[in-house]
Design a protein around this motif. Structure first.
Motif, PDB file in Angstrom:
ATOM      1  N   LEU A  10      -5.721  16.990  -6.325  1.00 25.04           N
ATOM      2  CA  LEU A  10      -5.160  15.831  -7.127  1.00 25.04           C
ATOM      3  C   LEU A  10      -4.941  14.689  -6.285  1.00 25.04           C
ATOM      4  O   LEU A  10      -4.611  14.770  -5.069  1.00 25.04           O
ATOM      5  N   VAL A  11      -5.232  13.521  -6.679  1.00 25.81           N
ATOM      6  CA  VAL A  11      -5.208  12.210  -5.922  1.00 25.81           C
ATOM      7  C   VAL A  11      -4.579  11.274  -6.847  1.00 25.81           C
ATOM      8  O   VAL A  11      -4.891  11.240  -8.107  1.00 25.81           O
ATOM      9  N   SER A  12      -3.625  10.321  -6.436  1.00 28.70           N
ATOM     10  CA  SER A  12      -3.011   9.400  -7.230  1.00 28.70           C
ATOM     11  C   SER A  12      -3.665   7.962  -7.278  1.00 28.70           C
ATOM     12  O   SER A  12      -4.671   7.885  -6.230  1.00 28.70           O
ATOM     13  N   VAL A  13      -3.632   7.290  -8.216  1.00 27.73           N
ATOM     14  CA  VAL A  13      -4.549   5.881  -8.486  1.00 27.73           C
ATOM     15  C   VAL A  13      -4.041   4.983  -7.245  1.00 27.73           C
ATOM     16  O   VAL A  13      -5.109   4.465  -6.641  1.00 27.73           O
ATOM     17  N   SER A  14      -2.928   5.134  -6.824  1.00 30.94           N
ATOM     18  CA  SER A  14      -2.500   4.241  -5.503  1.00 30.94           C
ATOM     19  C   SER A  14      -2.998   4.540  -4.380  1.00 30.94           C
ATOM     20  O   SER A  14      -3.525   3.691  -3.507  1.00 30.94           O
ATOM     21  N   GLU A  15      -3.501   5.925  -4.113  1.00 28.74           N
ATOM     22  CA  GLU A  15      -4.256   6.449  -3.126  1.00 28.74           C
ATOM     23  C   GLU A  15      -5.562   6.034  -2.867  1.00 28.74           C
ATOM     24  O   GLU A  15      -6.105   5.481  -1.979  1.00 28.74           O
ATOM     25  N   LEU A  16      -6.203   6.049  -4.086  1.00 29.05           N
ATOM     26  CA  LEU A  16      -7.443   5.431  -4.343  1.00 29.05           C
ATOM     27  C   LEU A  16      -7.618   3.851  -3.912  1.00 29.05           C
ATOM     28  O   LEU A  16      -8.509   3.474  -3.252  1.00 29.05           O
ATOM     29  N   SER A  17      -6.792   3.183  -4.513  1.00 29.06           N
ATOM     30  CA  SER A  17      -6.637   1.628  -4.278  1.00 29.06           C
ATOM     31  C   SER A  17      -6.345   1.333  -2.900  1.00 29.06           C
ATOM     32  O   SER A  17      -6.545   0.158  -2.712  1.00 29.06           O
ATOM     33  N   HIS A  18      -5.815   2.175  -2.248  1.00 31.66           N
ATOM     34  CA  HIS A  18      -5.343   1.934  -0.789  1.00 31.66           C
ATOM     35  C   HIS A  18      -6.553   2.558   0.197  1.00 31.66           C
ATOM     36  O   HIS A  18      -6.194   2.881   1.393  1.00 31.66           O
ATOM     37  N   GLY A  19      -7.692   2.553  -0.211  1.00 33.85           N
ATOM     38  CA  GLY A  19      -8.715   2.945   0.837  1.00 33.85           C
ATOM     39  C   GLY A  19      -9.186   4.263   0.581  1.00 33.85           C
ATOM     40  O   GLY A  19      -9.778   4.840   1.407  1.00 33.85           O
ATOM     41  N   GLY A  20      -8.675   5.425  -0.286  1.00 30.19           N
ATOM     42  CA  GLY A  20      -8.740   6.579  -0.271  1.00 30.19           C
ATOM     43  C   GLY A  20     -10.175   7.197  -1.030  1.00 30.19           C
ATOM     44  O   GLY A  20     -10.159   8.271  -1.277  1.00 30.19           O
ATOM     45  N   VAL A  21     -11.059   6.124  -1.536  1.00 29.77           N
ATOM     46  CA  VAL A  21     -11.884   6.590  -2.341  1.00 29.77           C
ATOM     47  C   VAL A  21     -13.033   7.351  -1.581  1.00 29.77           C
ATOM     48  O   VAL A  21     -13.570   8.579  -2.164  1.00 29.77           O
ATOM     49  N   SER A  22     -13.509   7.013  -0.352  1.00 28.71           N
ATOM     50  CA  SER A  22     -14.403   7.628   0.452  1.00 28.71           C
ATOM     51  C   SER A  22     -14.032   9.067   0.642  1.00 28.71           C
ATOM     52  O   SER A  22     -14.678   9.966   0.414  1.00 28.71           O
TER      53      SER A  22
END
Length: 102
Positions: A10-22
């Protein structure tokens, strides 16, 4: 893909938007999706291209199965028999041909 998802996936949208996509994409593998959460609700599921291909092929196969089932029914909903489809005198042709496989 199983019906349950591990809490590690599970990953939050905010984590993705703060550089967590990779890092998130690195966790995605076959039969191991990552669920993107927005406001504590699932917003998206990230899967591999192989999983996507397998799921879309399964969906197409199921649609063809339903179409075949529909075609094998009379107007009143009863199932067609072999005689209904091919006629009462139908016998498969046996011309003795055997395909060769190499």
């Amino acid at each position: 893909m199983a019906g349950t998802v591990s809490l590690d996936n599970l990953v939050s949208v905010s984590e993705l938007s703060h550089g967590g996509v990779s890092r998130t994409l690195g966790r995605v593998s076959d039969n191991n999706p990552v669920v993107v959460m927005r406001n504590n609700k699932p917003a998206a599921v990230v899967i591999t291209p192989d999983d996507y291909r397998r799921f879309t092929e399964a969906e197409e196969d199921f649609a063809l199965y339903l179409e075949a089932e529909e075609r094998m029914r009379n107007d009143d909903g009863t199932r067609l028999g072999m005689d209904d489809v091919f006629g009462p005198g139908y016998r498969p042709v046996d011309d003795g041909f055997e395909p060769e496989f190499e």
